[in-house]
Design an enzyme around this catalytic site. Structure first.
Site, PDB file in Angstrom:
ATOM      1  N   GLU A  79       4.689  -9.263   4.423  1.00  0.00           N
ATOM      2  CA  GLU A  79       3.366  -9.590   4.972  1.00  0.00           C
ATOM      3  C   GLU A  79       3.046 -11.050   4.706  1.00  0.00           C
ATOM      4  OE1 GLU A  79       0.256  -6.813   3.995  1.00  0.00           O
ATOM      5  OE2 GLU A  79      -1.283  -8.049   4.949  1.00  0.00           O
ATOM      6  N   GLU A  91       3.359  -1.778  -3.322  1.00  0.00           N
ATOM      7  CA  GLU A  91       3.352  -3.240  -3.254  1.00  0.00           C
ATOM      8  C   GLU A  91       3.878  -3.848  -4.544  1.00  0.00           C
ATOM      9  OE1 GLU A  91      -0.653  -4.591  -2.511  1.00  0.00           O
ATOM     10  OE2 GLU A  91      -0.847  -3.408  -0.672  1.00  0.00           O
ATOM     11  N   LYS A 120       4.887   4.058   0.253  1.00  0.00           N
ATOM     12  CA  LYS A 120       5.024   2.590   0.205  1.00  0.00           C
ATOM     13  C   LYS A 120       4.256   2.077  -0.998  1.00  0.00           C
ATOM     14  CE  LYS A 120       2.666  -0.346   3.022  1.00  0.00           C
ATOM     15  NZ  LYS A 120       1.958  -1.143   2.008  1.00  0.00           N
ATOM     16  N   ASP A 157       0.691   5.299   1.851  1.00  0.00           N
ATOM     17  CA  ASP A 157       0.558   4.148   0.959  1.00  0.00           C
ATOM     18  C   ASP A 157       0.097   4.621  -0.412  1.00  0.00           C
ATOM     19  OD1 ASP A 157       0.979   1.456   0.908  1.00  0.00           O
ATOM     20  OD2 ASP A 157      -0.816   0.926   2.051  1.00  0.00           O
ATOM     21  N   ASP A 202      -3.349   1.752   2.930  1.00  0.00           N
ATOM     22  CA  ASP A 202      -4.630   1.632   2.233  1.00  0.00           C
ATOM     23  C   ASP A 202      -5.547   0.644   2.962  1.00  0.00           C
ATOM     24  OD1 ASP A 202      -3.374  -0.703   1.525  1.00  0.00           O
ATOM     25  OD2 ASP A 202      -3.526  -0.411  -0.644  1.00  0.00           O
ATOM     26  N   SER A 203      -5.038   0.040   4.040  1.00  0.00           N
ATOM     27  CA  SER A 203      -5.916  -0.735   4.932  1.00  0.00           C
ATOM     28  C   SER A 203      -7.028   0.148   5.475  1.00  0.00           C
ATOM     29  CB  SER A 203      -5.112  -1.330   6.093  1.00  0.00           C
ATOM     30  OG  SER A 203      -4.375  -0.329   6.762  1.00  0.00           O
TER      31      SER A 203
HETATM   32  O1  KIV Z   1      -2.190  -0.814   4.286  1.00  0.00           O
HETATM   33  C1  KIV Z   1      -1.595  -1.212   5.283  1.00  0.00           C
HETATM   34  O2  KIV Z   1      -1.978  -0.954   6.430  1.00  0.00           O
HETATM   35  C2  KIV Z   1      -0.415  -2.031   5.084  1.00  0.00           C
HETATM   36  C3  KIV Z   1       0.187  -2.686   6.294  1.00  0.00           C
HETATM   37  C4  KIV Z   1      -0.625  -3.857   6.669  1.00  0.00           C
HETATM   38  C5  KIV Z   1       1.606  -3.027   6.085  1.00  0.00           C
HETATM   39  O3  KIV Z   1       0.042  -2.169   3.995  1.00  0.00           O
END
Ligand code: KIV
Length: 255
Positions: free
Chosen positions: A163, A96, A94, A64, A25-26
């Protein structure tokens, strides 16, 4: 592991042998120009996942789960994670968070969805954490993170992103769990590392982040290429006869 958000980049990273690509989600900040990751939607991730999946032949593609797609309840998380696999083509998801996510993770894993955890600085909680700060700096906070990592392992994650945690804490967590840890701003003792591709390529307008290394200044090269192109078009240096099709200028019939 590297992040990827589009077809050509995924293809290049896959050809380079990067074993895992994260459609993180970056992308909200790296590609879409948002201030944080909070505005990223499930549809955004699915859209970019599809492009990355088309580009990569060998890498594991991880999707994500955006803010509010898994926090409310395990059933909703199940439906949304399922969409990342079924519609986006991801091989894993993934999310969080720590112990409070154990029922959700266990449910996804039971249903056959591989889950990667993410501890330490969890950017979806940036407002609660008071900024993008190193986590686990006090003995108590470090204990909490260690307990979270053990709980995620127990719930069935196949790997954990760490992180922005001190290197020694990352080392302790890596030793304490049997699943691989993947660090970002977590020092050299994790089992693997992840970076945001636009950091690696110097695409960020500001100074590179402390944990990142610019391996190729592609951002600067793009700026230089664009200004050279502009100059060449304005001066008539581009396109030349070689870059044109058919007749030389003198042979064109002008009506
Ligand atoms: O969203 C993302 O790119 C991330 C990485 C920084 C691990 O969660």
């Amino acid at each position: 592991m590297l992040t990827a958000y589009d077809y050509p980049t995924a293809k290049l990273l896959d050809e380079a042998g990067i074993p895992a690509l994260l459609v993180g989600d970056s992308l909200g900040m790296a590609v879409l120009g948002h201030e944080s990751t909070l505005a990223v939607t499930l549809e955004n991730i699915i859209y970019h996942l599809r492009a990355v999946v088309r580009g990569a032949r060998r890498a594991l593609i991880i999707g994500d789960m955006p803010f509010l797609t898994y926090q409310a309840d395990p059933a909703e998380a199940m439906r949304n994670a399922g969409r990342l696999l079924a519609e986006g083509g991801a091989g894993a998801v993934k999310l969080e968070g720590g112990r409070w996510l154990v029922p959700t993770i266990a449910r996804l894993v039971q249903a056959g969805i591989p889950v990667m955890g993410h501890l330490g600085l969890t950017p979806q909680s940036v407002h609660q954490l008071g900024g993008y700060k190193v986590q686990g700096k006090t003995p108590e906070a470090a204990e909490q993170l260690l307990a979270d990592a053990r709980a995620l392992e127990e719930a069935g994650v196949f790997a954990i992103v760490l992180e922005y945690v001190p290197a020694e804490l990352a080392r302790a967590i890596t030793a304490a769990v049997s699943v691989p840890t993947i660090g970002i701003g977590a020092g050299p003792y994790c089992d693997g590392q992840v970076q945001v591709i636009t950091d690696l390529l110097g695409m960020e307008p500001e100074q590179p982040r402390r944990h990142a290394r610019v391996y190729a200044p592609i951002g600067q090269l793009i700026r230089e290429a664009a200004s050279q192109y502009l100059h060449d078009v304005q001066t008539g240096a581009f396109p030349s006869a070689r870059e044109s099709f058919g007749l030389a200028k003198s042979e064109v019939a002008v009506r």
